[in-house]
Design a protein around this motif. Structure first.
Motif, PDB file in Angstrom:
ATOM      1  N   CYS A   1      37.084  31.094  42.327  1.00 50.32           N
ATOM      2  CA  CYS A   1      37.965  30.522  43.357  1.00 50.32           C
ATOM      3  C   CYS A   1      37.319  30.400  44.729  1.00 50.32           C
ATOM      4  CB  CYS A   1      39.237  31.357  43.457  1.00 50.32           C
ATOM      5  SG  CYS A   1      39.853  31.840  41.852  1.00 50.32           S
TER       6      CYS A   1
ATOM      7  N   CYS B   1      42.948  24.144  37.836  1.00 50.71           N
ATOM      8  CA  CYS B   1      42.462  24.214  39.219  1.00 50.71           C
ATOM      9  C   CYS B   1      42.526  22.853  39.914  1.00 50.71           C
ATOM     10  CB  CYS B   1      41.036  24.765  39.250  1.00 50.71           C
ATOM     11  SG  CYS B   1      40.560  25.406  40.851  1.00 50.71           S
TER      12      CYS B   1
ATOM     13  N   CYS C   1      41.359  26.044  35.460  1.00 49.99           N
ATOM     14  CA  CYS C   1      41.622  27.291  36.177  1.00 49.99           C
ATOM     15  C   CYS C   1      41.200  28.429  35.253  1.00 49.99           C
ATOM     16  CB  CYS C   1      43.103  27.392  36.534  1.00 49.99           C
ATOM     17  SG  CYS C   1      43.555  29.003  37.196  1.00 49.99           S
TER      18      CYS C   1
ATOM     19  N   GLU D   1      45.227  22.990  42.211  1.00 47.30           N
ATOM     20  CA  GLU D   1      45.092  23.814  43.422  1.00 47.30           C
ATOM     21  C   GLU D   1      43.970  23.282  44.325  1.00 47.30           C
ATOM     22  OE1 GLU D   1      45.071  28.035  43.146  1.00 47.30           O
ATOM     23  OE2 GLU D   1      46.807  28.113  41.824  1.00 47.30           O
TER      24      GLU D   1
ATOM     25  N   GLY E   1      47.740  26.538  39.619  1.00 46.19           N
ATOM     26  CA  GLY E   1      46.763  26.609  38.545  1.00 46.19           C
ATOM     27  C   GLY E   1      47.413  26.942  37.219  1.00 46.19           C
TER      28      GLY E   1
ATOM     29  N   ARG F   1      34.817  27.646  44.968  1.00 45.97           N
ATOM     30  CA  ARG F   1      35.395  26.308  44.726  1.00 45.97           C
ATOM     31  C   ARG F   1      36.027  25.736  45.991  1.00 45.97           C
ATOM     32  NH1 ARG F   1      38.007  26.570  38.741  1.00 45.97           N
ATOM     33  NH2 ARG F   1      36.003  26.447  37.692  1.00 45.97           N
TER      34      ARG F   1
HETATM   35  S1  SF4 Z   1      41.452  28.704  42.825  1.00 44.86           S
HETATM   36 FE1  SF4 Z   1      41.104  30.148  41.159  1.00 44.86          FE
HETATM   37  S2  SF4 Z   1      43.164  30.866  40.568  1.00 44.86           S
HETATM   38 FE2  SF4 Z   1      43.404  29.008  41.817  1.00 44.86          FE
HETATM   39  S3  SF4 Z   1      43.467  27.340  40.320  1.00 44.86           S
HETATM   40 FE3  SF4 Z   1      41.323  27.524  40.945  1.00 44.86          FE
HETATM   41  S4  SF4 Z   1      40.412  28.901  39.438  1.00 44.86           S
HETATM   42 FE4  SF4 Z   1      42.623  29.091  39.265  1.00 44.86          FE
END
Ligand code: SF4
Lengths: 219, 287
Positions: free
Chosen positions: B219, B166, B208, B169, B161, B222
């Protein structure tokens, strides 16, 4: 990077940089000490200081100093484990000039009275970099057996170290030299493909002009 | 690791070899391990994911108190049988949230590819295994597929991230899981690559923006969209839908978007949701 960096590691959360990386820093510092640590002063810098609590960076560092690995279920309760195992620790803050945001300075004392100062950073994905040992530059990742030799800056020391290693059939992966000034204190950081035998390290410790030998064994 | 999905697909076709097998051979060579060691290490990671799911503790709260107990709420709703998404997707949501919560609560998880996105792969894989009865060995093959996709993304773009938002990730996790799901459905290398592309496309641009800089809000939740999106992408690919933009170019697009993204949307906790009045208030209360 290899496949096990893509999926993996198995680790205690929540953050690969702020938690797993912090455990690795502590663990490598403990390996560099090569004995039980009884006292640790831990100074946090940058993002480690700002969001460290919420990420468990504090507990992760202590866990590492106790020798735990990144997937140890006891990381969450490492403060309690430290109490049981006789490690006393304290936290503070520090502003390290030009350091990576996720950095920490450790002042360690071992059970024999041995002292060690380490500055290290967590550089992403759980990977780390040791930046300083006892106040002298030393850039290494802890992925290889690493020999750190502090010596007087005078001719012949590099040859001493490399011939000892070749004599012990240890292949050098990388080698770096730093010094604080001509004729002052110098440091050699040698990352090796094989472990350096104990007697080789002992021999170096007694070589003239060598001030201190620190060795990171991955065994 | 491979530099492109196209290369993986061509090699699979030329050698008439499964994609997962190519990834395994590449791992053997890169890490200097035997076939057995490579397979067992990967299987162990899969079993660790399973164990992490079983070890969920519904009473735990994260250090900030923002996260915990939601996985159990979905489980209850699923058992009551009224979810729009039905039992299977209900399970997927449940696993995703539980894993994200376990991570935030300092429990053991498998970063896949990162800790923040650790719920996506298990949500897809564990539930496909439960639903379809695949063996652990077959699931391990699917893990190789996912790792192969992740390796290409790491080579061409990024998985953190802090580097690409994000999308790098949760987006990458979703692409990896989509490819694995397509493989489990009997998809060949092309179908696997297509599934990965379709999944990643749908999450391009995701910022992110974690509140107070912690891997908690947004997070954990998501991980749900990452896993559900992986399943729909795999279904689309298996139904014969193709990606009009070739898979490698989709990954390159993710990279170019990540480079354009401002720093405040790259894990600094200073933009997006983190910069909302409530996000700011939570940060202040933490200090
Ligand atoms: S999971 Fe959370 S920390 Fe990881 S990229 Fe997504 S928003 Fe950022």
């Amino acid at each position: 990077m290899n496949m096990l960096d893509i999926i993996g590691p198995a680790m205690v959360g929540p953050s690969s940089s702020h938690t797993a990386g912090a455990v690795r820093i502590g663990r490598i510092a403990k390996k560099l000490m090569a004995e039980k640590i009884t006292e640790a002063k831990i100074l946090l810098h940058g993002s480690f200081l700002a969001t460290g609590k919420g990420h468990g960076t504090d507990r992760a560092l202590v866990a590492g100093l106790l020798g735990m690995d990144v997937d140890d279920d006891r990381i969450r309760v490492s403060f309690e484990v430290a109490k049981q195992e006789g490690l006393s620790f304290s936290f503070g803050s520090i502003m390290l000039p030009d350091a990576h945001p996720n950095s920490v300075k450790l002042y360690l004392t071992g059970e024999s009275g041995k002292k060690l100062e380490v500055v290290a950073s967590s550089v992403g994905g759980g990977r780390i970099l040791v930046n300083e040992i006892d106040g002298l530059t030393a850039n290494f990742s802890g992925d290889y057996p690493t020999l750190i030799v502090h010596n007087q800056d005078q001719p012949g020391h590099v040859a001493e170290v490399t011939s000892m290693l070749s004599h012990k059939s240890v292949n050098i992966a990388t080698m770096q030299l730093y010094r604080d000034g001509r004729g002052g204190k110098a440091v050699m950081v040698v990352e090796c493909d094989q472990e350096v035998p104990e007697e080789g390290i002992r021999w170096l410790e007694h070589a003239e002009g060598v001030l201190k030998v620190t060795y990171l064994s991955l065994a | 690791m491979y530099a492109s999905l196209e290369e993986l697909c061509c090699e699979a076709e030329e050698k008439n070899c499964a994609l997962w097998e190519l990834v395994l051979r590449d791992d053997m060579q890169q890490r200097g391990v035997s076939r057995r060691e490579s397979f067992e290490a990967t299987k162990k990671l899969y079993l660790t994911m399973k164990k992490a799911d079983e070890d969920y503790e519904k009473e735990l709260l994260s250090h900030s108190g923002l996260v915990g107990g939601d996985g159990e709420k979905i489980a209850k709703a699923r058992r009551e049988g009224w979810l729009y998404c039905g039992d299977f997707i209900g399970h997927v949501m449940e696993t995703a949230v539980k894993m994200g919560e376990s991570n935030a609560c300092m429990k053991k998880i498998v970063a896949a590819p990162t800790a923040g996105s650790c719920g996506v792969m298990p949500a897809v894989l564990l539930n496909l295994q439960r639903e379809k009865g695949f063996t652990d060995d077959r699931m391990t093959e699917a893990m190789f597929v996912a790792a192969g996709i992740g390796g290409v993304i790491a080579n061409r773009a990024f998985l953190a991230g802090a580097s690409g938002g994000c999308q790098a990730e949760i987006g990458s996790a979703s692409a990896m899981a989509a490819g694995a799901a397509a493989y489990l459905a009997g998809g060949d290398a092309r179908k696997i690559a297509t599934a990965a592309a379709l999944a990643l496309k749908s999450l391009l641009g995701l910022a992110c923006d974690p509140v107070a800089g912690l891997v908690e809000v947004p997070c954990v939740k998501r991980n749900v969209i990452g896993s559900v999106n992986a399943l729909t992408a795999a279904d689309m690919a298996m139904a014969g839908i193709s990606s009009r933009i070739p898979p490698d170019e989709v990954i390159d697009a993710m990279k170019s978007i990540g480079i354009c993204m401002p720093t405040c949307l790259k894990e600094t906790g200073t933009g997006g949701l983190a910069a909302t009045p409530t996000g700011e208030r939570i940060r202040e209360e933490m200090d």
